[in-house]
Design a protein around this motif. Structure first.
Motif, mmCIF file in Angstrom:
data_model
loop_
_atom_site.group_PDB
_atom_site.id
_atom_site.type_symbol
_atom_site.label_atom_id
_atom_site.label_comp_id
_atom_site.label_asym_id
_atom_site.label_seq_id
_atom_site.Cartn_x
_atom_site.Cartn_y
_atom_site.Cartn_z
ATOM 1 N N LEU A 207 0.793 -1.232 0.000
ATOM 2 C CA LEU A 207 0.000 0.000 0.000
ATOM 3 C C LEU A 207 0.830 1.290 0.000
ATOM 4 O O LEU A 207 0.504 2.242 0.703
ATOM 5 N N GLU A 668 10.109 5.067 12.390
ATOM 6 C CA GLU A 668 8.715 5.341 12.789
ATOM 7 C C GLU A 668 7.738 4.819 11.735
ATOM 8 O O GLU A 668 6.705 4.234 12.050
ATOM 9 N N GLY A 669 8.087 5.037 10.472
ATOM 10 C CA GLY A 669 7.228 4.552 9.395
ATOM 11 C C GLY A 669 7.164 3.039 9.353
ATOM 12 O O GLY A 669 6.098 2.451 9.158
ATOM 13 N N THR A 672 5.090 1.682 12.094
ATOM 14 C CA THR A 672 3.669 1.912 11.821
ATOM 15 C C THR A 672 3.138 0.861 10.843
ATOM 16 O O THR A 672 2.003 0.386 10.973
ATOM 17 N N GLN A 673 3.968 0.491 9.877
ATOM 18 C CA GLN A 673 3.573 -0.576 8.957
ATOM 19 C C GLN A 673 3.455 -1.905 9.720
ATOM 20 O O GLN A 673 2.550 -2.701 9.459
ATOM 21 N N GLU A 681 -4.282 -4.669 9.375
ATOM 22 C CA GLU A 681 -4.330 -4.900 7.926
ATOM 23 C C GLU A 681 -4.719 -6.335 7.608
ATOM 24 O O GLU A 681 -3.997 -7.268 7.916
ATOM 25 N N MET A 695 -9.100 1.129 -0.300
ATOM 26 C CA MET A 695 -8.606 1.589 0.994
ATOM 27 C C MET A 695 -9.688 1.577 2.074
ATOM 28 O O MET A 695 -9.377 1.720 3.249
ATOM 29 N N GLN A 696 -10.943 1.433 1.659
ATOM 30 C CA GLN A 696 -12.006 1.289 2.659
ATOM 31 C C GLN A 696 -11.989 -0.101 3.274
ATOM 32 O O GLN A 696 -12.431 -0.291 4.393
ATOM 33 N N TYR A 698 -9.150 -2.379 2.850
ATOM 34 C CA TYR A 698 -7.805 -2.682 3.347
ATOM 35 C C TYR A 698 -7.354 -1.452 4.123
ATOM 36 O O TYR A 698 -6.999 -0.426 3.545
ATOM 37 N N ILE A 700 -5.198 0.821 6.590
ATOM 38 C CA ILE A 700 -3.854 1.029 7.157
ATOM 39 C C ILE A 700 -3.927 2.110 8.246
ATOM 40 O O ILE A 700 -4.909 2.852 8.317
ATOM 41 N N PRO A 701 -2.908 2.184 9.092
ATOM 42 C CA PRO A 701 -2.945 3.160 10.181
ATOM 43 C C PRO A 701 -3.019 4.609 9.689
ATOM 44 O O PRO A 701 -2.351 4.976 8.718
ATOM 45 N N THR A 702 -3.842 5.408 10.351
ATOM 46 C CA THR A 702 -3.893 6.847 10.106
ATOM 47 C C THR A 702 -3.143 7.549 11.239
ATOM 48 O O THR A 702 -2.674 6.898 12.180
ATOM 49 N N ALA A 703 -3.107 8.874 11.159
ATOM 50 C CA ALA A 703 -2.431 9.659 12.203
ATOM 51 C C ALA A 703 -3.052 9.419 13.578
ATOM 52 O O ALA A 703 -2.409 9.661 14.599
ATOM 53 N N LEU A 704 -4.295 8.935 13.604
ATOM 54 C CA LEU A 704 -4.968 8.707 14.887
ATOM 55 C C LEU A 704 -4.686 7.318 15.469
ATOM 56 O O LEU A 704 -5.027 7.060 16.616
ATOM 57 N N VAL A 706 -1.619 5.682 15.459
ATOM 58 C CA VAL A 706 -0.245 5.350 15.842
ATOM 59 C C VAL A 706 0.005 5.662 17.316
ATOM 60 O O VAL A 706 -0.520 6.624 17.858
#
Lengths: 775, 160
Positions: A207, A668-669, A672-673, A681, A695-696, A698, A700-704, A706
């Motif tokens: 992704l 950090e990235g 997060t993955q 995921e 993306m709806q 599958y 993945i993490p958003t800013a909220l 992590v």
């Protein structure tokens, strides 16, 4: 000479801004879909609707007006119909047996995408459907029933199936390999108890935010130029020039800005380049294919699903006497590069701890699904998911805490890995473990975990993982590939600058910046005297693919060494040292005026002490290991079973840190993955097809999503490649999932063994446990 | 095909476009106006890479038919950032903090930052995360984005 003395300009170790930042924050970076190619046509792929079958015919409906389009099928391929990969077995376009849903059968190209789609809808396909294997679970069933025959006999090393040696016995096995150390049965006999468990994980989608996209442009000399989103320009040339019947040099490959890759743009672009090049050659027009997100999720490679079984012998005092691991990856329909993914997997599946008797059995099974492929970590995250979950079970079996058990057993200087490599230099163990335990106050917090306590509103848990990650290619890969780099001294607007000529790509990880830092440091000049244009096989030597956490360590150190040589040449010619950019400018200008442009070529060499035997899988599996420890703290809502990862404390030894700002960002990235892999995921196979395509579905993490990150580094520089970096790119992906699973067990009292760990799965386990407790 | 004419203020300049009313704003910006900064990551409003500011509010341009954007609307794309003091500041801190890695999400991300700080120059961390939750990034883990916005807030015009 020490590393510190080596560092001329103090650029190594400094958190300078990225050299590509300015273009990126101004929206000027040009990605595949932004390339302006006059007269460009658009390609659309016609795919198999069935998982397995015999292709009878692919024909355009005669009623369809295709005068403004070209249609290519297997018959139009000028050379052998293969994408080379590791076993020369995968066709570019299917022609006989179809092996997965979505397998390309034809490509239609036309001046507009709409026209191409209209014609593609009139391509008629006749297929006789055949029975198919669709799931990893089916492979596991076959394995347990003894139907996946590999020829691996207990304690007997053998050649590699598939690409390197004798053919495996079972058609459902793509390749197999074992690692043998000591005598595992003897080890079990010495044990006080034996602990067995199985761990599984499904596919993971890379992704990257920029979907796959390439353009093929016919050249006047009859060649083809491929341009766009990719990790490995020379791979495309190598994989495809035979099929296109072009001399390698006439398949020129140029990278555009790449919007993330994570392995997803390692081998897959070689296939996509073929789908663009075939119609481009037939139509004599440039042809572009940019996937939309649906296509990109459905029809590109993913992380291999895994099933891993651990059987371990331990003594009462916590000594590990035997480690036996079965490691099964679902390779999908074709081998592609799954053999090497499995090698990295088995090399990490029993790594990290002292044990004299080890047997690891690795298999890549075949299903009729999209070929699995490269994804950050390349088999290691799957392996470490198993072993680091299992180590917690071992600790409990011995009545020890997870940290005591790890501190007792972790590999240290002088210890021997499963392949017989003696750890001598640059060993960040136990330093990373001790540091992360201290920073996170693990022992205190572990004592306070909820362990499924009744009546609580929230359950708290803390868990950890400890691991090594091999830097660079597996086994003798780095010797085989022969990394070459060049530095060109030349003028730019009457000012002397040095151009870095390597095939390493920038895909977000920061290669442009850290390699520029290393070059400038070696030259003793400021960063602005160095240029690093995106690679173009017409201009750069082959410094290998941009994979395997190798770029900074292997290519970077070679660039550094070339820069030192270039400096030396200039200093010798001038009879005085380069002291900063000003003197460089004077000396280099004079040199260029007198002698013309100067090129310095350098190759990476492994020290002679590094020995690897591919046939027996014994020796130094990697030039060096990086080390890591992750600590996860979780909160589980006892009513909804929502899992919130609150904090992650991580310590890494990646050797010498070249750019502390960039390395932290990359870690950090990666974490997060790994968080996504652990708890979010989810993509399965339904009827042979991926069950998420957007993306709806599958997520993945958003800013909220992590957690708070607390990341530290301990530096144990790699001695043999100044300035001493080891690999970092993949390692943050390796250990967070088991650390989270261990934390979830500490919180809930329940061991979760299948990724991702969702509230739904946890609910099932909690319900089962409640029913059991009630009896 | 039937087209309509629209006059917008794009990055401070008046632009006239003649387009089919259902053509996506993203395509009009990228193809008709040559503003390739806005990217398509998913085409269905999930990833936020095509985010542009419409009268100051962040919106996903892949879901907006050009016909719905009225005459006189102010549109800001990443290319327009450097015409503003706040935009230049954001570009500087994004570069300093290492907030852009692959860079593909940045045109949308940085406009979300601009919209947030324009509306609320003193956001707390939760507000920053909330304001960027519609912009997916696969490289950074968002920490460096949060740090950049915090750094920009400290120097935001009017906050000094």
């Amino acid at each position: 000479m020490t590393v510190a003395e080596n560092s001329r300009k103090g650029l190594v170790g400094r958190g300078v801004s990225r050299v590509d930042a300015s273009d990126k924050v101004r929206g000027l970076a040009r990605y595949a879909d932004d390339l302006d190619v006059p007269g460009c046509w658009h390609g659309v792929i016609v795919r198999s609707p069935v998982s397995r079958g015999t292709l009878r015919s692919v024909k355009l409906d005669p009623a369809c007006d295709a005068s403004k389009a070209v249609v290519v099928t297997a018959q139009d391929i000028p050379g052998p119909n293969i994408v080379v990969m590791h076993d020369r077995a995968m066709p570019l376009l299917a022609f006989d047996e179809i092996r997965y849903i979505g397998e390309p059968l034809a490509v239609v190209a036309a001046p507009t995408r709409r026209q191409a789609i209209e014609v593609a809808e009139h391509v008629r396909i006749e297929i006789d459907e055949l029975p198919a294997i669709l799931t990893t679970a089916e492979l596991v069933r076959k394995f347990k029933a003894g139907e996946l025959k590999t020829g691996v006999e207990q304690n007997a090393p053998r050649g590699v199936g598939g690409f390197a040696g004798g053919a495996p016995e079972s058609p459902d096995v793509l390749c197999s390999q074992s690692i043998v150390k000591g005598d595992v049965e003897k080890g079990f006999a010495e044990a006080d108890q034996i602990v067995e468990a199985e761990y599984t994980a499904g596919h993971q989608e890379q992704l990257y935010i920029e979907p796959q996209g390439l353009v093929a442009i016919p050249q006047k000399d009859g060649g083809i130029l491929i341009e766009g989103s990719m990790q490995c320009p020379y791979y495309i040339q190598h994989e495809l020039h035979e099929a296109l019947n072009l001399p390698a040099g006439k398949l020129r490959v140029r990278q555009a800005a790449v919007g993330g890759a994570f392995g997803g743009k390692e081998e897959f672009p070689s296939m996509l380049a073929g789908y663009c090049a075939l119609p481009a050659m037939k139509a004599k027009k440039p042809v572009k294919i940019v996937y939309d997100r649906h296509q990109d999720i459905l029809y590109t490679t993913k992380r291999h699903p895994v099933w891993v079984r651990h059987k371990t012998g331990v003594k009462k005092d916590g000594t590990i006497t035997a480690l036996k691991v079965d490691f099964l990856l679902d390779g999908g329909a074709y081998l592609t590069l799954s053999d090497v993914v499995m090698y990295r997997g088995i090399l990490h599946a029993a790594m990290g701890y002292r044990c004299d008797h080890v047997f690891v059995n690795g298999i890549v099974g075949r299903t009729n699904t999209f070929p699995s492929g490269a994804f950050r970590g390349f088999g290691a995250p799957q392996a470490i998911w198993g072993v680091e979950s299992h180590v917690d079970a071992l600790a409990r079996a011995c009545g020890m805490t997870p940290h005591e058990f790890r501190l007792k057993n972790c590999l240290r200087v002088g210890d021997t890995t499963p392949t017989g490599m003696v750890l001598r230099d640059s060993v960040g163990s136990p330093a990373v473990l001790e540091e992360a335990l201290k920073t996170s106050r693990f022992a205190d917090k572990f004592a306070k975990c909820s362990r499924g306590r009744k009546g609580a509103r929230k359950w708290y848990g803390i868990g950890l993982s400890f691991f090594a990650h091999g830097s660079g290619f597996t086994g003798d890969g780095e010797s085989k590939i022969g990394t070459k780099v060049a530095l060109d001294l030349g003028f730019e607007n009457a000012s002397p600058v040095v151009f870095i000529r390597v095939s390493s790509t920038e895909m977000g990880q920061g290669a442009l910046t850290v390699l520029s830092q290393m070059a400038a440091d070696g030259l003793g000049v400021d960063l602005d005297r160095v240029r690093y244009p995106l690679p173009d096989t017409g201009l750069v030597p082959n410094s290998g693919p941009t994979v395997a956490s190798r770029t900074t360590m292997v290519v970077g150190s070679t660039v550094y060494s070339a820069a030192c040589k270039l400096r030396q040449r200039l200093e010798e010619s001038a009879g005085r040292p380069i002291a900063g950019s000003k003197s460089f400018e004077q000396i280099a200008s004079k040199y260029l005026a007198e002698h013309g442009p100067l090129r310095v070529v350098e190759a990476f060499k492994l020290p002679d002490t590094v020995r690897w035997d591919q046939a027996t899988f014994r020796g130094d599996a990697y030039p060096a290991f990086a080390w890591g420890c992750n600590v996860a703290e979780v909160e589980v809502d006892t009513r909804t079973l929502e899992i919130k990862v609150k904090k992650v404390t991580a310590c890494f030894d990646v050797g010498r840190v070249i750019n502390p700002v960039l390395v932290k960002g990359q870690v950090e990235g990666g974490l997060t993955q790994a968080l996504g892999y652990a708890v979010m995921e989810k993509i399965g196979i339904k009827g042979g097809r991926f069950d998420a395509n957007r993306m709806q579905t599958y997520v993945i993490p958003t800013a909220l999503d992590v957690p708070e990150y607390d990341i530290t580094f301990v530096e144990y520089p790699y001695e043999f490649a100044a300035p001493g970096a080891k690999g970092v790119g993949e390692m943050p992906m390796d250990g967070l999932a088991p650390a989270i699973a261990n934390a979830i067990e500490a919180a809930t009292g329940i061991r979760m063994t299948d990724l991702p760990i969702t509230p739904e799965k946890l609910f099932k386990e909690v319900t089962t446990k409640c029913a059991k407790d009630a009896k | 095909m039937k087209t309509i004419t629209r006059i917008w203020k794009v990055n401070g300049e008046e632009k006239t476009v003649k387009v089919p009313p259902m053509r996506r704003l993203l395509d009009v910006l990228r193809e008709d106006l040559g503003l390739k900064g806005a990217k398509e990551g998913c085409g269905e409003g999930e990833c936020g890479t095509c985010t542009v500011l419409i009268n100051g509010a962040p919106m996903v341009s892949c879901l907006i038919p050009a016909g719905q954007v009225r005459d006189g609307t102010e549109i800001m794309t990443v290319e327009g950032l450097e015409k503003t003091e706040g935009g230049r500041l954001l570009q500087e801190v994004y570069a300093d903090k290492g907030s852009a890695q692959c860079g593909f999400c940045i045109p949308g991300m940085i406009l979300s930052s601009y919209a947030l700080l324009s509306r609320n120059p003193n956001p707390d961390e939760a507000a920053i995360r909330e304001a960027h939750a519609g912009n997916l990034c696969r490289c950074t883990g968002y920490q460096k984005i949060v740090e950049a916005v915090q750094a920009a807030a400290r120097k935001w015009p009017g906050n000094k």
